[in-house]
Motif scaffolding. Structure first.
Motif, PDB file in Angstrom:
ATOM      1  N   GLN A  10       0.915  -1.261  -0.018  1.00 36.35           N
ATOM      2  CA  GLN A  10       0.095  -0.126   0.167  1.00 36.35           C
ATOM      3  C   GLN A  10       0.683   1.295  -0.122  1.00 36.35           C
ATOM      4  N   ALA A  11       2.075   1.252   0.694  1.00 35.50           N
ATOM      5  CA  ALA A  11       2.930   2.296   0.835  1.00 35.50           C
ATOM      6  C   ALA A  11       3.542   2.657  -0.541  1.00 35.50           C
ATOM      7  N   ARG A  12       3.865   1.527  -1.258  1.00 29.89           N
ATOM      8  CA  ARG A  12       4.319   1.680  -2.553  1.00 29.89           C
ATOM      9  C   ARG A  12       3.180   2.319  -3.619  1.00 29.89           C
ATOM     10  N   ARG A  13       2.038   1.546  -3.381  1.00 28.76           N
ATOM     11  CA  ARG A  13       0.790   2.142  -4.183  1.00 28.76           C
ATOM     12  C   ARG A  13       0.872   3.717  -4.169  1.00 28.76           C
ATOM     13  N   LEU A  14       0.977   4.082  -2.883  1.00 35.54           N
ATOM     14  CA  LEU A  14       0.677   5.699  -2.676  1.00 35.54           C
ATOM     15  C   LEU A  14       1.836   6.170  -3.085  1.00 35.54           C
ATOM     16  N   ALA A  15       3.248   6.015  -2.827  1.00 33.42           N
ATOM     17  CA  ALA A  15       4.154   6.650  -3.467  1.00 33.42           C
ATOM     18  C   ALA A  15       4.067   6.913  -5.101  1.00 33.42           C
ATOM     19  N   PHE A  16       3.982   5.670  -5.660  1.00 27.52           N
ATOM     20  CA  PHE A  16       3.709   5.698  -7.014  1.00 27.52           C
ATOM     21  C   PHE A  16       2.657   6.639  -7.256  1.00 27.52           C
ATOM     22  N   GLY A  17       1.495   6.647  -6.869  1.00 25.48           N
ATOM     23  CA  GLY A  17       0.375   7.508  -7.253  1.00 25.48           C
ATOM     24  C   GLY A  17       0.765   8.931  -6.921  1.00 25.48           C
TER      25      GLY A  17
END
Length: 81
Positions: A10-17
């Motif tokens: 989830q943290a990686r998805r947020l960072a990518f977004g």
């Protein structure tokens, strides 16, 4: 309670977004512009930027093309969480 892996993903998805948003705003584009150019529903694109959608690699390529950047540029500055 989510597992550590889920929190990391989830943290990686947020960072990518957030990175997508930065690049899109640098280019002066709206979410609807990117979505249309990538052939992705605007709502889906918005969810990708919000880190709420698991984006496929195919859609990552489409978004990079829509933004006219190399795929690697979309990952520039992302930290491993």
């Amino acid at each position: 309670m989510p597992s550590e892996t889920s929190a990391s993903v989830q943290a990686r998805r947020l960072a990518f977004g957030q990175r997508l948003r930065e690049v899109r705003e640098e280019l002066g584009m709206k979410q609807s512009d990117v979505a249309a150019a990538a052939g992705i529903d605007r709502t889906t694109y918005g969810r990708i930027e919000a880190g709420k959608h698991a984006v496929s690699i195919d859609n990552v390529f489409k978004v990079a093309d829509a933004l006219r950047v190399d795929v690697a540029y979309l990952f520039t500055g992302l930290r491993d969480h």
